[in-house]
Design a protein around this motif. Sequence first.
Motif, short mmCIF file in Angstrom:
data_model
loop_
_atom_site.label_atom_id
_atom_site.label_comp_id
_atom_site.label_asym_id
_atom_site.label_seq_id
_atom_site.Cartn_x
_atom_site.Cartn_y
_atom_site.Cartn_z
N UNK A 333 -21.03 91.07 38.71
CA UNK A 333 -19.97 91.75 39.46
C UNK A 333 -20.18 91.68 40.97
N UNK A 334 -20.55 90.50 41.45
CA UNK A 334 -20.62 90.30 42.90
C UNK A 334 -19.25 90.46 43.55
N UNK A 335 -18.19 90.37 42.75
CA UNK A 335 -16.83 90.55 43.25
C UNK A 335 -16.52 92.00 43.59
N UNK A 336 -17.41 92.94 43.25
CA UNK A 336 -17.13 94.37 43.49
C UNK A 336 -16.87 94.66 44.95
N UNK A 337 -17.59 93.99 45.85
CA UNK A 337 -17.38 94.19 47.28
C UNK A 337 -15.95 93.83 47.67
N UNK A 338 -15.44 92.75 47.11
CA UNK A 338 -14.06 92.36 47.36
C UNK A 338 -13.06 93.35 46.78
N UNK A 339 -13.34 93.83 45.57
CA UNK A 339 -12.47 94.85 44.98
C UNK A 339 -12.37 96.07 45.91
N UNK A 340 -13.51 96.49 46.44
CA UNK A 340 -13.52 97.65 47.33
C UNK A 340 -12.73 97.39 48.61
N UNK A 341 -12.78 96.15 49.11
CA UNK A 341 -12.01 95.80 50.30
C UNK A 341 -10.51 95.96 50.06
N UNK A 342 -10.07 95.72 48.84
CA UNK A 342 -8.66 95.92 48.50
C UNK A 342 -8.31 97.39 48.31
N UNK A 343 -9.29 98.25 48.27
CA UNK A 343 -9.05 99.67 48.01
C UNK A 343 -9.39 100.09 46.61
N UNK A 344 -9.98 99.19 45.83
CA UNK A 344 -10.41 99.55 44.49
C UNK A 344 -11.55 100.55 44.54
N UNK A 359 -4.66 104.57 43.33
CA UNK A 359 -3.20 104.65 43.34
C UNK A 359 -2.56 103.34 43.74
N UNK A 360 -3.18 102.65 44.68
CA UNK A 360 -2.63 101.37 45.10
C UNK A 360 -3.74 100.53 45.73
N UNK A 361 -3.50 99.23 45.78
CA UNK A 361 -4.39 98.30 46.47
C UNK A 361 -3.68 97.79 47.71
N UNK A 362 -4.44 97.52 48.76
CA UNK A 362 -3.88 97.03 50.02
C UNK A 362 -4.49 95.66 50.35
N UNK A 363 -3.74 94.87 51.09
CA UNK A 363 -4.17 93.51 51.42
C UNK A 363 -5.50 93.52 52.16
N UNK A 373 -15.69 85.47 39.65
CA UNK A 373 -15.46 86.54 40.62
C UNK A 373 -14.38 86.16 41.61
N UNK A 374 -14.32 84.88 41.98
CA UNK A 374 -13.27 84.41 42.88
C UNK A 374 -11.90 84.52 42.25
N UNK A 375 -11.79 84.11 40.98
CA UNK A 375 -10.51 84.23 40.28
C UNK A 375 -10.10 85.70 40.15
N UNK A 376 -11.09 86.58 39.94
CA UNK A 376 -10.79 88.01 39.84
C UNK A 376 -10.23 88.56 41.15
N UNK A 377 -10.74 88.08 42.28
CA UNK A 377 -10.21 88.54 43.57
C UNK A 377 -8.79 88.04 43.79
N UNK A 378 -8.47 86.85 43.30
CA UNK A 378 -7.08 86.37 43.36
C UNK A 378 -6.18 87.30 42.55
N UNK A 379 -6.64 87.71 41.37
CA UNK A 379 -5.85 88.63 40.54
C UNK A 379 -5.63 89.95 41.28
N UNK A 380 -6.67 90.47 41.91
CA UNK A 380 -6.52 91.72 42.66
C UNK A 380 -5.52 91.55 43.79
#
Length: 422
Positions: A333-344, A359-363, A373-380
Amino acid sequence: MAGDFIITGGRPLSGTVRIPAAKNSVLPLLAATILCSGPVRLRNVPPLADVDTSLRLLRGAGGAACRQGGDVLVERAPTTCRLDAKAAAQMRASILFCAPLLARLGRAETVLPGGCRIGARPVDLHLSGLKALGAQCREEGERLILTAPSGLRGADITLRFPSVGATETLLLAAATAQGSTTLRGAAREPEIADLAAFLCRCGASIRGAGTSTIRVEGRRTLAGCTFAPMADRIVASTYACACAAAGGRVELTGCAPATYAPLLEILAQMGCSVECGPETAVISRFGALHGVGKVFTGVYPALATDAAPLLAAAMLTARSESSIEDVIFERRFACAEGFAAFGGRVETAGRTLHIAPARRLSAAEVRAPDLRGGAALVIAALVAEGTSRVRETGFIDRGYADFARKLGQLGAQITREMRPGA
């Protein structure tokens, strides 16, 4: 790495995706061509970076391998035992090319393989199994040198962990070894059965592939053949999770839903509609998503480790909590940092990713840490409000062909921006 994905979120997905041949099947099949005395044609192979690296490995060792339209043609097996160091270091699967080189030429030389930085991926299971078959292994600096002075001979081998890569290595070594080999504790993934089916098409004698005990009767030579690899269950999982996250209705064709059934079952528990046929799955999501508590990855037939980040991306905006524990890789889950950047609202604890309702994710601008993990960030980013940028997309190219174009055909607003020199 080549280019960035620019994604404006908030658009539901709609349409049909035909799932291509599986990367995780094609790579061991390309390694297996080294055992074949005649030409091999693999059908409908997607243009992936890892496939190109495999072709470089074959050509660098004296083989003749190329693309012909959508197929890959290997006309001549390698004639030298040394794998190109630069190509081998780029890809974890390069270790698979050692066993057939050893079987065919009596020697194989490589560097320790690279790939995504998702945790320890030791090759000790590969090497201990090859030693049981009669190989000798030594390291000289960064090089790994394998020899079989008396040839490979069948053996009774028990794996302490059902490693997919080690199972593939030992199948490739045993197929032309002298005598019988029994492999216990083998991985049961469908890609193992696909490799065995290819080898048997070429003249090998293999029973039990897809179970935990595989028996191989060695054959002196194998012929070539034309073969259609199985469809990519992880690519299918990716588009299923993208639809769950963004909403809409997506039909996935050409890939048996049974091969990724655990993921589909979880999406259904989250509130998606999932309809399955023998080779088709239709995923629809028009209402809210719900958390599912704690889920685990595991060896097949459990939830695939590669699907964990993809599923996590779909869980980011669910209305209740979820968590995923990956029992295979410690840095999945190295993608977790990216998820957090989106507001996850995510938190990692050891091998577990905890996901609280957002409630929502932001750009955001994020970097792909690895392939899945890269594909997961595209999904987010498909869900996030505004326009996001995903960098380091070369990781994504290792496992997805025309990812932006295919998502665009489903209605996503996504483009690829190439940087100078890419």
